[in-house]
Design an enzyme around this catalytic site. Structure first.
Site, PDB file in Angstrom:
ATOM      1  N   HIS A 172       0.814  -1.229   0.000  1.00 29.80           N
ATOM      2  CA  HIS A 172       0.000   0.000   0.000  1.00 29.80           C
ATOM      3  C   HIS A 172       0.847   1.279   0.000  1.00 29.80           C
ATOM      4  O   HIS A 172       0.303   2.377  -0.170  1.00 29.80           O
ATOM      5  CB  HIS A 172      -0.932   0.045   1.218  1.00 29.80           C
ATOM      6  CG  HIS A 172      -1.980  -1.025   1.233  1.00 29.80           C
ATOM      7  ND1 HIS A 172      -2.810  -1.261   0.153  1.00 29.80           N
ATOM      8  CD2 HIS A 172      -2.332  -1.933   2.185  1.00 29.80           C
ATOM      9  CE1 HIS A 172      -3.633  -2.269   0.456  1.00 29.80           C
ATOM     10  NE2 HIS A 172      -3.353  -2.694   1.676  1.00 29.80           N
ATOM     11  N   ASP A 228      -2.867 -10.726  -2.113  1.00 28.89           N
ATOM     12  CA  ASP A 228      -3.447 -10.154  -0.890  1.00 28.89           C
ATOM     13  C   ASP A 228      -4.895  -9.735  -1.197  1.00 28.89           C
ATOM     14  O   ASP A 228      -5.191  -9.315  -2.316  1.00 28.89           O
ATOM     15  CB  ASP A 228      -2.609  -8.941  -0.475  1.00 28.89           C
ATOM     16  CG  ASP A 228      -2.995  -8.376   0.878  1.00 28.89           C
ATOM     17  OD1 ASP A 228      -2.267  -8.627   1.852  1.00 28.89           O
ATOM     18  OD2 ASP A 228      -4.024  -7.669   0.964  1.00 28.89           O
ATOM     19  N   HIS A 246      -6.447  -7.207  -0.381  1.00 26.05           N
ATOM     20  CA  HIS A 246      -6.569  -5.770  -0.644  1.00 26.05           C
ATOM     21  C   HIS A 246      -5.817  -5.407  -1.932  1.00 26.05           C
ATOM     22  O   HIS A 246      -4.767  -5.997  -2.221  1.00 26.05           O
ATOM     23  CB  HIS A 246      -5.986  -4.973   0.530  1.00 26.05           C
ATOM     24  CG  HIS A 246      -6.640  -5.262   1.841  1.00 26.05           C
ATOM     25  ND1 HIS A 246      -6.090  -6.141   2.764  1.00 26.05           N
ATOM     26  CD2 HIS A 246      -7.795  -4.804   2.370  1.00 26.05           C
ATOM     27  CE1 HIS A 246      -6.898  -6.205   3.822  1.00 26.05           C
ATOM     28  NE2 HIS A 246      -7.930  -5.406   3.612  1.00 26.05           N
ATOM     29  N   ASP A 273      -4.794 -12.700   3.653  1.00 24.04           N
ATOM     30  CA  ASP A 273      -6.018 -12.184   4.270  1.00 24.04           C
ATOM     31  C   ASP A 273      -7.267 -12.428   3.428  1.00 24.04           C
ATOM     32  O   ASP A 273      -8.360 -12.011   3.812  1.00 24.04           O
ATOM     33  CB  ASP A 273      -5.871 -10.695   4.632  1.00 24.04           C
ATOM     34  CG  ASP A 273      -5.155  -9.883   3.559  1.00 24.04           C
ATOM     35  OD1 ASP A 273      -4.933 -10.421   2.453  1.00 24.04           O
ATOM     36  OD2 ASP A 273      -4.822  -8.719   3.835  1.00 24.04           O
TER      37      ASP A 273
HETATM   38 ZN    ZN Z   1      -4.239  -7.087   2.855  1.00 29.32          ZN
END
Ligand code: ZN
Length: 287
Positions: A114, A150, A152, A230
């Site tokens: 991120h 991931d 996200h 996740d």
């Molecule tokens: Zn994540």
């Protein structure tokens, strides 16, 4: 299988924060107590400013030393700059090991996907995988692919690699979800595979398989994996639906490309994280 790690990366924490030291310490304990998978252990080396500055602006390096939180998710910690640099260094060492024909995993925190060019966010301070991908492209690899599973969107990786020559990014993630990006492809080289929140496990797997097919069409000569766990069904943050065996399948599928490949830990917050990582590593070793 080589594991690049440094237990000192467990040295920072904020009470109640999901990105906690136990993610690493529990995984280390699990990997050290098993006998199925022969492991070689290595400490990360160093990273130069020049390597980091392919991906980030100099102001970010200065900002990491200012004792002030970056956002609600991303606190300032004493020496966070050193922790972030060690995590980058581990990814760079993983790149080197992959080029030497080794199977390798960087087991470090903080995660990185991120982190933007000019800003820490989402538990991430420096873009570990993006920096390693740019290092690979600058040192002889012609077609570097980042594969990010991931749950996200890898928004930082995308922002850093957007339209950079010799690199491409493939991110499979839940959407709508944090950080809200990754709805469509970006630029010439960033490919996004949003999965709706109500998707079944089969649908999520099918989207991962589609991304792997597109990765094959890209014909990478090196694969850098943002390994986040996740999207797991019992992850407290991810709201995902995958099972342990899906991470084994991912490891096996990525290894099957037969090109140098390395992985670095991103997210994954369930108590089962050590088992998920172990399953993935066994997949990479095809056992
Ligand atoms: Zn994540």
């Amino acid at each position: 299988m080589k594991i690049i790690t440094d237990e000192r990366c467990a040295g920072y924490s904020r009470y109640g924060h999901p990105e906690n030291p136990r993610r690493i310490t529990a995984t280390l304990a699990r990997l050290k107590s098993q006998v199925e998978l022969p492991l070689v252990w290595a400490l990360p080396g160093e990273v130069s400013d020049q390597q980091i500055l392919r991906a980030h602006v100099p102001e970010l390096l200065a900002r990491l030393k200012i004792p002030q939180d970056f956002d609600d998710d991303t606190p300032f910690f004493e020496n966070i700059s050193d922790y972030a640099r060690a995590s980058v260094a581990a990814a760079l060492d993983a790149l080197k090991a992959a080029r030497n024909g080794e199977h390798v995993f960087s087991l470090m925190r903080p995660p990185g996907h991120h982190a933007l060019r000019d800003r820490a966010m989402g538990f991430c301070y420096l873009g570990n995988i993006a920096i390693a991908a740019l290092e690979a492209a600058a040192t002889g690899s012609q077609r570097v692919a980042v594969f990010d599973f991931d749950v996200h969107h890898g928004n930082g990786t995308e922002a850093i690699l957007l339209d950079r020559p010799g690199v491409a990014a493939f991110s499979i993630h839940r959407h709508p979800f944090y950080p809200g990006t990754g709805v469509a492809d970006a630029g010439k080289n960033c490919f996004n595979y949003p999965v709706p929140p109500d998707a079944t496990r089969e649908a999520y797997r099918a989207t991962l398989a589609r991304a792997l097919d597109d990765l094959k069409l890209f014909q990478p000569d090196l694969i850098a994996v943002s390994a986040g766990f996740d999207a797991y069904v019992r992850d407290p943050l991810g709201g995902g639906i995958l099972e342990l065996e899906d991470f084994h399948w991912l490891g096996r599928s990525l290894r099957a490309f037969g090109v140098p490949m390395f992985s670095a830990l991103e997210g994954g917050y369930s108590r089962d994280l050590p088992e998920l990582i172990f399953a993935y590593l066994k997949g990479v070793e095809a056992i």
